[in-house]
Design an enzyme around this catalytic site. Structure first.
Site, PDB file in Angstrom:
ATOM      1  N   ARG A 125      -1.465   9.821  -9.664  1.00  0.00           N
ATOM      2  CA  ARG A 125      -0.048  10.324  -9.593  1.00  0.00           C
ATOM      3  C   ARG A 125       0.826  10.769 -10.637  1.00  0.00           C
ATOM      4  NH1 ARG A 125       4.441   7.094  -7.408  1.00  0.00           N
ATOM      5  NH2 ARG A 125       5.624   6.020  -8.384  1.00  0.00           N
TER       6      ARG A 125
ATOM      7  N   THR B  17       5.377   6.285   2.039  1.00  0.00           N
ATOM      8  CA  THR B  17       3.702   6.680   1.555  1.00  0.00           C
ATOM      9  C   THR B  17       2.707   6.787   2.889  1.00  0.00           C
ATOM     10  OG1 THR B  17       4.368   6.107  -0.710  1.00  0.00           O
ATOM     11  CG2 THR B  17       2.439   5.250  -0.241  1.00  0.00           C
TER      12      THR B  17
ATOM     13  N   THR C 278       1.686  10.498  -1.444  1.00  0.00           N
ATOM     14  CA  THR C 278       2.962  10.116  -1.510  1.00  0.00           C
ATOM     15  C   THR C 278       3.665  11.364  -1.566  1.00  0.00           C
ATOM     16  OG1 THR C 278       4.354   9.044  -1.255  1.00  0.00           O
ATOM     17  CG2 THR C 278       3.165   8.333  -3.293  1.00  0.00           C
TER      18      THR C 278
ATOM     19  N   ASN D 208       7.172   9.858  -1.847  1.00  0.00           N
ATOM     20  CA  ASN D 208       8.253   9.498  -1.722  1.00  0.00           C
ATOM     21  C   ASN D 208       8.387   8.552  -0.906  1.00  0.00           C
ATOM     22  OD1 ASN D 208       8.560   7.586  -3.597  1.00  0.00           O
ATOM     23  ND2 ASN D 208      10.338   8.318  -4.146  1.00  0.00           N
TER      24      ASN D 208
ATOM     25  N   ASP E  42      11.267   7.692  -8.853  1.00  0.00           N
ATOM     26  CA  ASP E  42      10.194   5.961  -8.940  1.00  0.00           C
ATOM     27  C   ASP E  42      10.625   5.555 -10.485  1.00  0.00           C
ATOM     28  OD1 ASP E  42       9.640   5.081  -6.472  1.00  0.00           O
ATOM     29  OD2 ASP E  42       7.807   5.954  -6.820  1.00  0.00           O
TER      30      ASP E  42
ATOM     31  N   SER F 165       4.771   2.548 -10.311  1.00  0.00           N
ATOM     32  CA  SER F 165       4.666   2.514  -9.203  1.00  0.00           C
ATOM     33  C   SER F 165       4.226   1.248  -8.232  1.00  0.00           C
ATOM     34  CB  SER F 165       3.807   3.624  -8.345  1.00  0.00           C
ATOM     35  OG  SER F 165       3.162   3.003  -7.252  1.00  0.00           O
ATOM     36  N   SER F 166       4.587   0.949  -6.293  1.00  0.00           N
ATOM     37  CA  SER F 166       4.204   0.296  -5.961  1.00  0.00           C
ATOM     38  C   SER F 166       2.493   0.233  -4.764  1.00  0.00           C
ATOM     39  CB  SER F 166       5.553  -0.006  -5.052  1.00  0.00           C
ATOM     40  OG  SER F 166       6.236  -0.682  -5.997  1.00  0.00           O
TER      41      SER F 166
ATOM     42  N   GLY G 142       5.509   2.327   1.580  1.00  0.00           N
ATOM     43  CA  GLY G 142       6.678   1.627   2.646  1.00  0.00           C
ATOM     44  C   GLY G 142       7.314   0.972   0.676  1.00  0.00           C
ATOM     45  N   GLY G 143       7.200   1.764  -0.047  1.00  0.00           N
ATOM     46  CA  GLY G 143       7.756   1.661  -1.728  1.00  0.00           C
ATOM     47  C   GLY G 143       7.746   0.532  -2.332  1.00  0.00           C
TER      48      GLY G 143
HETATM   49  N1  GLY Z   1       6.275   6.235  -4.175  1.00  0.00           N
HETATM   50  C1  GLY Z   1       6.397   5.053  -3.748  1.00  0.00           C
HETATM   51  C2  GLY Z   1       4.926   4.520  -4.888  1.00  0.00           C
HETATM   52  O1  GLY Z   1       4.576   5.051  -5.792  1.00  0.00           O
HETATM   53  O2  GLY Z   1       5.425   3.399  -5.084  1.00  0.00           O
END
Ligand code: GLY
Length: 498
Positions: free
Chosen positions: A38, A311, A329, A331, A353, A382-383, A403-404
């Site tokens: 990340r 992503t 990603t 983002n 984020d 992050s998701s 998809g965030g």
């Molecule tokens: N940028 C999307 C995530 O990491 O959740």
């Protein structure tokens, strides 16, 4: 690793070398691990860097040079290749070099996506690369990226050190300094991958391997599946108002916790055990009114101490039983829209984020707390949720999605469609999706739900927002000696066997 580099060329809205991500690995011998590459906040980042003098959010965390975290992808892919791979590094990068230097014919979807890059006039280098002589590319046009090919060629020859300490690092840091960006040579040099233990859990006898913090996804999957287990919610049938209701209430409760408690575990003590404790999950289950939606104003995070939707995800399995799931990603689509001069790749806008202003919504409408405030060196929450389900100790279902914040619920829904609603994996991926994230207090629903179901949900108290498409899942079902690959029919992904 090779797919990761190739997508950086053929899927520039999300595939990347200027971003970051997660890789969940499960080896045939039973070992598993999670590689966290990340992005990190640059050393010059500070808590209120995206607020003006009046304390109002400036939006710099979404577009432009100041929006980027220190990229992790190249170091992450190299780490995985060195520790778990067998092929020589150059063999993993060279196919991407060839795709970039020889070009490839743009599909309809790729050409349409390039038309959607907003604000190109602000970023002449990005415009020069992603348009030809100021005009949009058309489907079937050959798309060649010579600068990116040169960058990748150096990485193929010299390894990740070239990206973080060599010519790429120098050009990137110089471009940042010239345009007011924050990423320095030191930030690049000191970027480190973290190998973490995957989160594990059980659901109806299946074993779950999923993403730990700084992903909020794994905690979400385990908590929500815990809430649903044993309730019999599935008896109402997939897509029924009653089943959607139960699942949405689990989502609402988890996202309240997410906003308060989830963040980078290297900076904040994340109470994972408490968030997943059976007594806490039972209390969340009891708080659900089976007939009525609970207004989000009445739902609060657990009271113990103390994240385009663009992503991309790919799932890989080999003949020996080794599995690698990667979600990575920039983002937002095409990240910060910034292409550093001479390098040919886009930088992420991952700083969004973080909670640019704790308590206020970010670009996904997510309201997040102090735990996810900006600090130098910290990873934004992050998701991204690469997840593997095991049956009798063997891989059974591998899934992830872009998809965030909707990623978490997309992954949850694909899993439940297979395990609880008995769908084949392709139907499970294609089935209409929905999403609740606590705030705003609305239930987002794709097309495919009948007016009758919508009316029943409204009667239960839901504010419904109809949305286009949610996520782009990529799943593999390991069944009876076969690998069943399920790309998402919402977009142009595909399943390939070699
Ligand atoms: N940028 C999307 C995530 O990491 O959740």
């Amino acid at each position: 690793m090779a797919v990761g580099f190739a997508l950086a060329v053929t899927h520039p809205s999300a595939g990347n070398i200027g971003g970051g991500g997660f890789m969940l690995i499960r080896l045939a011998d039973g070992r598993s691990t999670f590689i966290d590459f990340r992005e990190r906040a640059p050393q010059k980042a500070s808590r209120n860097m995206y607020l003006d003098a009046a304390g109002k959010a400036t939006g710099d965390c979404v577009v432009g040079c100041r929006a980027s975290g220190v990229p992790g992808t190249v170091r992450g892919l190299e780490y995985a290749a060195k520790k778990f791979g067998r092929k020589p590094w150059a063999d993993l990068v060279r196919p991407a070099v060839e795709l970039a230097s020889n070009g490839f014919a743009l599909s309809y979807g790729q050409a349409a996506s390039l038309r959607r890059i907003a604000g190109l006039n602000r970023f002449p280098e990005t415009r020069r690369i992603f348009q030809r002589d100021g005009k949009y590319y058309e489907p079937g046009d050959k798309f060649v990226q010579p600068e990116l090919a040169r960058t990748l060629e150096r990485i193929a020859r010299l390894g990740a050190a070239e990206f973080y300490e060599g010519e790429t690092a120098r050009l990137l840091a110089r471009d940042m300094a010239e345009h007011g960006g924050l990423i320095s040579l030191d930030d690049l040099k000191s970027y480190a991958v973290v190998e973490r233990k995957p989160l594990t859990g059980q659901y109806r006898g299946y074993e779950i391997l999923t993403a730990p913090p700084p992903s909020s996804g794994g905690v979400g999957i385990l908590q929500m599946m815990g809430i649903l287990e044993g309730t019999g919610y599935e008896k109402a049938g997939a897509g029924s108002a009653a089943a959607v209701h139960y699942m949405a209430e689990a989502m609402r409760r988890y996202f309240a916790d997410r906003s308060e408690h989830l963040a980078d575990p290297d900076f904040i003590k994340v109470p994972v055990a408490r968030l997943l404790a059976p007594d806490y999950i039972a209390a969340l289950r009891r708080s659900i009114d089976v007939e009525r939606a609970t207004p989000s104003a009445q739902v609060h995070a657990g009271p113990f101490p103390h994240e385009s939707s663009e992503t991309t995800h790919y799932s890989i399995a080999d003949a020996e039983g080794n599995v690698a799931l990667v979600t990575y990603t920039l983002n937002g689509g095409y990240g910060s829209k910034v292409t550093p001069a001479g390098l040919g790749f886009l930088l992420n806008n991952e700083m969004d984020d973080f909670a640019p202003k704790p308590g206020e919504a970010n670009m996904y409408g997510l309201v997040q707390g102090e735990a996810n405030a900006i600090q130098p060196g910290k990873r934004p929450l992050s998701s991204m949720t690469p997840t593997l389900i095991l049956r009798a100790g063997k891989p059974y279902l591998a899934v992830g999605s872009p998809g965030g914040p909707t990623i978490i619920n997309t992954v949850l829904e694909v899993i439940l469609n297979v395990l609880d609603f008995g769908m084949n994996v392709q139907d499970a991926v294609d089935w209409p999706r929905f999403h609740h994230q606590w705030l705003p207090d609305e239930l987002q629903m794709e097309r495919g739900y009948s007016p009758d179901t919508i009316a029943l949900l409204q009667k239960r108290g839901y504010r419904i927002k109809r949305v286009g498409a949610q996520g782009e899942a990529a799943a593999i079902l390991f069944g009876n000696g076969w690998l069943e690959g399920a790309p998402d029919s919402r977009t142009e992904g595909s399943a390939e066997g070699y």
